[in-house]
Design an enzyme around this catalytic site. Structure first.
Site, PDB file in Angstrom:
ATOM      1  N   TYR A   1       0.847  -1.185   0.000  1.00  0.00           N
ATOM      2  CA  TYR A   1       0.000   0.000   0.000  1.00  0.00           C
ATOM      3  C   TYR A   1       0.884   1.237   0.000  1.00  0.00           C
ATOM      4  O   TYR A   1       1.790   1.369   0.829  1.00  0.00           O
ATOM      5  CB  TYR A   1      -0.913   0.028   1.237  1.00  0.00           C
ATOM      6  CG  TYR A   1      -1.945   1.122   1.122  1.00  0.00           C
ATOM      7  CD1 TYR A   1      -3.227   0.843   0.654  1.00  0.00           C
ATOM      8  CD2 TYR A   1      -1.623   2.436   1.422  1.00  0.00           C
ATOM      9  CE1 TYR A   1      -4.167   1.856   0.509  1.00  0.00           C
ATOM     10  CE2 TYR A   1      -2.552   3.457   1.257  1.00  0.00           C
ATOM     11  CZ  TYR A   1      -3.819   3.160   0.812  1.00  0.00           C
ATOM     12  OH  TYR A   1      -4.746   4.156   0.636  1.00  0.00           O
TER      13      TYR A   1
ATOM     14  N   GLN B   1     -11.020   0.203   0.632  1.00  0.00           N
ATOM     15  CA  GLN B   1     -11.410  -0.622  -0.523  1.00  0.00           C
ATOM     16  C   GLN B   1     -10.193  -1.292  -1.162  1.00  0.00           C
ATOM     17  O   GLN B   1     -10.273  -2.443  -1.612  1.00  0.00           O
ATOM     18  CB  GLN B   1     -12.204   0.197  -1.553  1.00  0.00           C
ATOM     19  CG  GLN B   1     -11.480   1.398  -2.165  1.00  0.00           C
ATOM     20  CD  GLN B   1     -11.628   2.666  -1.344  1.00  0.00           C
ATOM     21  OE1 GLN B   1     -11.907   2.630  -0.132  1.00  0.00           O
ATOM     22  NE2 GLN B   1     -11.418   3.811  -1.989  1.00  0.00           N
TER      23      GLN B   1
ATOM     24  N   ASN C   1      -3.576   6.038   5.903  1.00  0.00           N
ATOM     25  CA  ASN C   1      -4.317   6.855   6.867  1.00  0.00           C
ATOM     26  C   ASN C   1      -5.148   5.965   7.785  1.00  0.00           C
ATOM     27  O   ASN C   1      -5.015   4.739   7.803  1.00  0.00           O
ATOM     28  CB  ASN C   1      -5.188   7.882   6.131  1.00  0.00           C
ATOM     29  CG  ASN C   1      -6.278   7.210   5.298  1.00  0.00           C
ATOM     30  OD1 ASN C   1      -6.575   6.021   5.465  1.00  0.00           O
ATOM     31  ND2 ASN C   1      -6.871   7.955   4.398  1.00  0.00           N
TER      32      ASN C   1
ATOM     33  N   SER D   1       6.286   8.948  13.775  1.00  0.00           N
ATOM     34  CA  SER D   1       7.712   8.674  13.697  1.00  0.00           C
ATOM     35  C   SER D   1       8.456   9.367  14.848  1.00  0.00           C
ATOM     36  O   SER D   1       8.013  10.399  15.330  1.00  0.00           O
ATOM     37  CB  SER D   1       8.224   9.175  12.348  1.00  0.00           C
ATOM     38  OG  SER D   1       9.497   8.671  12.079  1.00  0.00           O
TER      39      SER D   1
ATOM     40  N   GLN E   1      13.177  14.912  11.889  1.00  0.00           N
ATOM     41  CA  GLN E   1      12.130  14.030  12.392  1.00  0.00           C
ATOM     42  C   GLN E   1      10.834  14.806  12.582  1.00  0.00           C
ATOM     43  O   GLN E   1       9.759  14.361  12.180  1.00  0.00           O
ATOM     44  CB  GLN E   1      12.578  13.423  13.733  1.00  0.00           C
ATOM     45  CG  GLN E   1      11.807  12.203  14.122  1.00  0.00           C
ATOM     46  CD  GLN E   1      11.941  11.116  13.085  1.00  0.00           C
ATOM     47  OE1 GLN E   1      13.008  10.927  12.508  1.00  0.00           O
ATOM     48  NE2 GLN E   1      10.863  10.428  12.807  1.00  0.00           N
TER      49      GLN E   1
ATOM     50  N   HIS F   1       8.070  15.642   9.789  1.00  0.00           N
ATOM     51  CA  HIS F   1       7.120  14.663   9.240  1.00  0.00           C
ATOM     52  C   HIS F   1       5.685  15.084   9.501  1.00  0.00           C
ATOM     53  O   HIS F   1       4.862  15.132   8.597  1.00  0.00           O
ATOM     54  CB  HIS F   1       7.375  13.273   9.829  1.00  0.00           C
ATOM     55  CG  HIS F   1       8.438  12.514   9.105  1.00  0.00           C
ATOM     56  ND1 HIS F   1       8.290  12.077   7.819  1.00  0.00           N
ATOM     57  CD2 HIS F   1       9.674  12.132   9.492  1.00  0.00           C
ATOM     58  CE1 HIS F   1       9.389  11.443   7.434  1.00  0.00           C
ATOM     59  NE2 HIS F   1      10.255  11.470   8.432  1.00  0.00           N
TER      60      HIS F   1
ATOM     61  N   GLU G   1      12.184   4.303  17.746  1.00  0.00           N
ATOM     62  CA  GLU G   1      12.207   3.861  16.346  1.00  0.00           C
ATOM     63  C   GLU G   1      13.600   4.128  15.754  1.00  0.00           C
ATOM     64  O   GLU G   1      14.222   3.236  15.198  1.00  0.00           O
ATOM     65  CB  GLU G   1      11.130   4.629  15.569  1.00  0.00           C
ATOM     66  CG  GLU G   1      11.052   4.261  14.092  1.00  0.00           C
ATOM     67  CD  GLU G   1      10.185   5.222  13.295  1.00  0.00           C
ATOM     68  OE1 GLU G   1       9.854   6.318  13.809  1.00  0.00           O
ATOM     69  OE2 GLU G   1       9.851   4.885  12.144  1.00  0.00           O
ATOM     70  N   HIS G   2      14.052   5.380  15.876  1.00  0.00           N
ATOM     71  CA  HIS G   2      15.388   5.759  15.402  1.00  0.00           C
ATOM     72  C   HIS G   2      16.231   6.172  16.597  1.00  0.00           C
ATOM     73  O   HIS G   2      15.795   7.008  17.387  1.00  0.00           O
ATOM     74  CB  HIS G   2      15.325   6.965  14.459  1.00  0.00           C
ATOM     75  CG  HIS G   2      14.444   6.770  13.260  1.00  0.00           C
ATOM     76  ND1 HIS G   2      13.180   7.317  13.165  1.00  0.00           N
ATOM     77  CD2 HIS G   2      14.641   6.090  12.104  1.00  0.00           C
ATOM     78  CE1 HIS G   2      12.642   6.989  11.995  1.00  0.00           C
ATOM     79  NE2 HIS G   2      13.500   6.242  11.332  1.00  0.00           N
TER      80      HIS G   2
ATOM     81  N   ASP H   1      16.853   7.008   5.992  1.00  0.00           N
ATOM     82  CA  ASP H   1      15.523   7.137   5.397  1.00  0.00           C
ATOM     83  C   ASP H   1      15.537   6.832   3.910  1.00  0.00           C
ATOM     84  O   ASP H   1      14.529   6.407   3.348  1.00  0.00           O
ATOM     85  CB  ASP H   1      14.992   8.568   5.589  1.00  0.00           C
ATOM     86  CG  ASP H   1      14.506   8.808   7.000  1.00  0.00           C
ATOM     87  OD1 ASP H   1      14.266   7.821   7.710  1.00  0.00           O
ATOM     88  OD2 ASP H   1      14.357   9.977   7.383  1.00  0.00           O
TER      89      ASP H   1
ATOM     90  N   GLU I   1      -2.147 -36.789  28.379  1.00  0.00           N
ATOM     91  CA  GLU I   1      -3.086 -35.741  27.979  1.00  0.00           C
ATOM     92  C   GLU I   1      -4.432 -36.335  27.567  1.00  0.00           C
ATOM     93  O   GLU I   1      -5.281 -35.626  27.017  1.00  0.00           O
ATOM     94  CB  GLU I   1      -2.490 -34.917  26.824  1.00  0.00           C
ATOM     95  CG  GLU I   1      -1.246 -34.125  27.241  1.00  0.00           C
ATOM     96  CD  GLU I   1      -0.669 -33.260  26.126  1.00  0.00           C
ATOM     97  OE1 GLU I   1      -1.144 -33.365  24.972  1.00  0.00           O
ATOM     98  OE2 GLU I   1       0.262 -32.482  26.400  1.00  0.00           O
TER      99      GLU I   1
ATOM    100  N   HIS J   1      -3.787 -40.189  19.404  1.00  0.00           N
ATOM    101  CA  HIS J   1      -2.402 -39.758  19.221  1.00  0.00           C
ATOM    102  C   HIS J   1      -1.458 -40.892  19.658  1.00  0.00           C
ATOM    103  O   HIS J   1      -0.507 -41.236  18.958  1.00  0.00           O
ATOM    104  CB  HIS J   1      -2.088 -38.522  20.080  1.00  0.00           C
ATOM    105  CG  HIS J   1      -2.593 -37.221  19.525  1.00  0.00           C
ATOM    106  ND1 HIS J   1      -3.924 -36.904  19.455  1.00  0.00           N
ATOM    107  CD2 HIS J   1      -1.928 -36.137  19.032  1.00  0.00           C
ATOM    108  CE1 HIS J   1      -4.055 -35.677  18.947  1.00  0.00           C
ATOM    109  NE2 HIS J   1      -2.856 -35.197  18.679  1.00  0.00           N
TER     110      HIS J   1
END
Lengths: 443, 443
Positions: free
Chosen positions: A143, A204, A227, A250, A272, A275, A340-341, A374, A428, A433
């Site tokens: 995506y 969709q 989003n 981020s 950073q 963003h 994250e970074h 990046d 068991e 089995h």
């Protein structure tokens, strides 16, 4: 889902914290707080869209694209881009951009080839063979957001690992609101080995990838940012297909020993913060004068930024300059934040590595700006956010492969194991089995 | 979530299908159909329990345990088992069971040690270093169902990979409805390296592991099977912590070339079907007489089973004997079904491996009963169900580790990469990114 966040903004500036303040823990917690909360209305709309795409297939995709992306199409052919169109985008780029994109793709590919897990097996003394067979997914769906925040680098970072993994077919979806198409994104798809592109977006597009339609093939895993509708749809189809993590805003955590140019550090924090308003940039140092110098750089450079308003809001609401006591405290902060970074702007970053338990990507030394990662250093820029580096990894080749266990018992091995399995199965109360195992016991 | 399934039961027997029948595809799809559907009422109850545990901590855990597990406890100490109690359970087992459990644990440990990913790095010509650092999770939570379906083998399979991964602290939760405790489960926890046990269950146990309470430490990942409340709670906390896949009913697909004893195959199918009425057992062969012989074995052996009623219902509603044309069709069926367990009861199973793209675990040859893998062969028995082997893997050491990317640019490397990053960042209108990179360009 909508996102809520506790803000502790300092009007007009970045928060200043010192670890020995009585309220430090509380203030840090408030700064870090981030939680995605389900929004029932969004969830209901997304569920309805998914049900509709499952029921009506292509017809539903055409309707939603016309309605939500303001298009006027009547067939799926108009929502499909072929390889020739992608190559045309690539060839049409200015030489400088084409070369930069090609260089980035090549470096990302080289790094990810090192990451490829291999099948393995071993033979036991009695001739039994055990192992694990690694295989790529048949189909992956990527995506890519459309409109303004369309990032060709994201296409490279999501599609190249799939291609290196050996995925048979890589399908990309990208919405074209008002018909807007980004040539750099198409060129990146060409370079990354994308097989098919559909100009679809929103819930969709996720539904089409998860369940398939007459035209869109069903995929095995969906990755890539989007989003709130896309994130909610990915969560809804999780289980039907694989998904990557749902990303939060981020973030970067920079540790400085005081030896890096304060202007460089200010710009690293800005990169950073630009963003979006929810992005988080934090600098930690034990050098109080150095933090003052970075504060001065921030104040001086902020007005020179194209995205000044976003950066200002991000720094005021979620940024911080933190003065700690020493290296031990800095490392504790790293592992608590699980960023994250992580930028280790230090003379001796290698000495720190063994103590760092949680971080998505670690940028070492004064020269390794996070921005290099990046785009083109090689490692992936899709990284765990909001502290999820405690249990998650960068997107990688391993996300586009899966493993099958291999068990091949020799008659002697099966006989030996059969005795053990029989006892445990009866413990068991699973007697079929036990009997299945016992058939293989040699008398 | 509740589960719905389309049934195509043949009254009183297992379905018989032939791939050249006109309605074969439809009948197979109906047999395989399985979808977890969210139940709004369960979801709401689970959300309320999670909110309550977050708000009231231990007090909520005590209340729910008294109410739902019919206990009468007043403190968390009564819901906590220490190491001495686990060792006591182990020492108290009959020697035969203790030895079998120990042998199984040892084999599972040996296999999983082969699976451990290693950190890696490489140095480029300009001195830049790239790589990936692998680290274990700090804490893992293992959910173990209580009451009747309490499986010590599941404790081994869930906890040993975490232990091999190097997880610092392994927390197990197991409910004790009406105070019922299974000594084999505690003994397995002792063997597997579990650090703490809380006798908690349901959504409240999942909430405690995900968010922590005064007594229960917050974990980074929750694994293990559970009922509908546990599964719904795991889905709800996904993102706050890592989770393993939400498992559907267990399944086996057996491929036979006609050379395996029909009684063995019948019992292999039974061993899957005895799990529960929704379990799925399918046998495929191109040898019609052989399928008849297996049918005869099924009819003869079924009445001898302890769990006859469950097996009968499972085979009638979800089982099948499928006659295919040849090897090519059999392989197509394997990859279409993507079974959790695949038994290749063939003279030449190795020849088949390269064509098998999707399967959780592959049991090769006539002697490798699936039951051996359930208990003691070594590979994990936590496997992807319901076709999710298309994109998921067996539970493994890799599920209890995560990776951090390593990027350490030399000044020359940063300068070179800075040029590329600058062009791409400006192409994305992220100019602070560009300027951060440009600072590192050597003039």
């Amino acid at each position: 889902m909508t996102t809520t966040v506790s803000r502790t903004s300092t009007p007009g500036g970045i928060s200043r914290l010192v670890t020995n303040q009585a309220d430090f823990d509380t203030r840090l917690e408030a700064l870090l707080a981030w939680e995605g909360v389900s929004d029932a209305e969004v969830k209901a709309r997304v569920d309805a869209i998914i049900a509709d795409v499952r029921a009506r297939g292509d017809a539903a995709l055409i309707d939603y694209s016309n309605r939500l992306d303001r298009l006027q199409v009547t067939s799926m052919a108009e929502l499909t881009l072929d390889q020739a169109r992608l190559e045309q985008a690539y060839q049409g780029l200015p030489a400088e951009q084409r070369d930069a994109l090609t260089a980035a793709a090549e470096r990302i590919r080289l790094y990810h080839e090192r990451q490829k897990p291999e099948s393995w097996r071993y033979t036991e003394a009695d001739g039994s063979v055990l192992g694990q067979q690694v295989a790529p997914l048949d189909r992956a769906g990527i995506y890519v957001p459309g409109g303004k925040a369309t990032y060709p680098s994201s296409v490279l970072m999501n599609a190249i690992p799939a291609h290196v993994a050996g995925v048979r077919e890589i399908i990309m979806v990208v919405p074209t609101p008002d018909g807007m198409l980004n040539e750099l994104v198409l060129a990146a798809a060409y370079l990354a080995g994308v097989d098919h592109v559909f100009t679809l977006g929103g819930a969709q597009a996720v539904a089409a990838l998860a369940y398939g339609t007459e035209t869109v093939p069903r995929v095995d895993k969906i990755v890539g940012p989007g989003n709130i509708y896309v994130a909610t749809a990915k969560r809804a189809v999780f289980g039907q297909v694989g998904i990557d993590m749902i990303a939060g805003p981020s973030e970067i955590l920079v540790i400085s020993d005081g030896g890096t140019n304060p202007d460089w550090l200010a710009m690293d924090l800005f990169s950073q913060a630009e963003h979006d308003e929810d992005a988080q940039a934090i600098l930690v140092s034990w050098d109080a004068a150095h933090l003052e110098a970075v504060q001065e750089s921030i104040d001086r450079l902020l007005p020179t930024l194209e995205r000044e308003a976003i950066v200002r809001e991000s720094l005021a609401s979620r940024g911080a300059l933190i003065q700690c006591r020493d290296r031990v405290e800095a490392i504790a902060l790293i592992n608590r934040i699980a960023p994250e970074h992580l930028e280790l702007s230090l003379s001796n970053p290698d000495d720190w590595l063994p103590d760092i338990r949680h971080a998505g990507a670690i940028f070492m030394g004064r020269h390794t700006a996070e921005a290099l990662g990046d785009y083109c250093a090689g490692p992936n820029h899709v990284l765990p956010t909001s502290g999820t580096a405690r249990f998650s990894s960068p997107l990688g080749v391993y996300d586009f492969q899966k493993r099958s266990s291999i068990i091949h018992c020799s008659p002697e091995g099966a006989s030996e194991l059969g005795r053990v399995a029989s006892i445990l199965a009866r413990g068991e109360a699973l007697t079929a089995h036990a009997r299945s195992a016992e058939y293989r016991i040699e008398s």
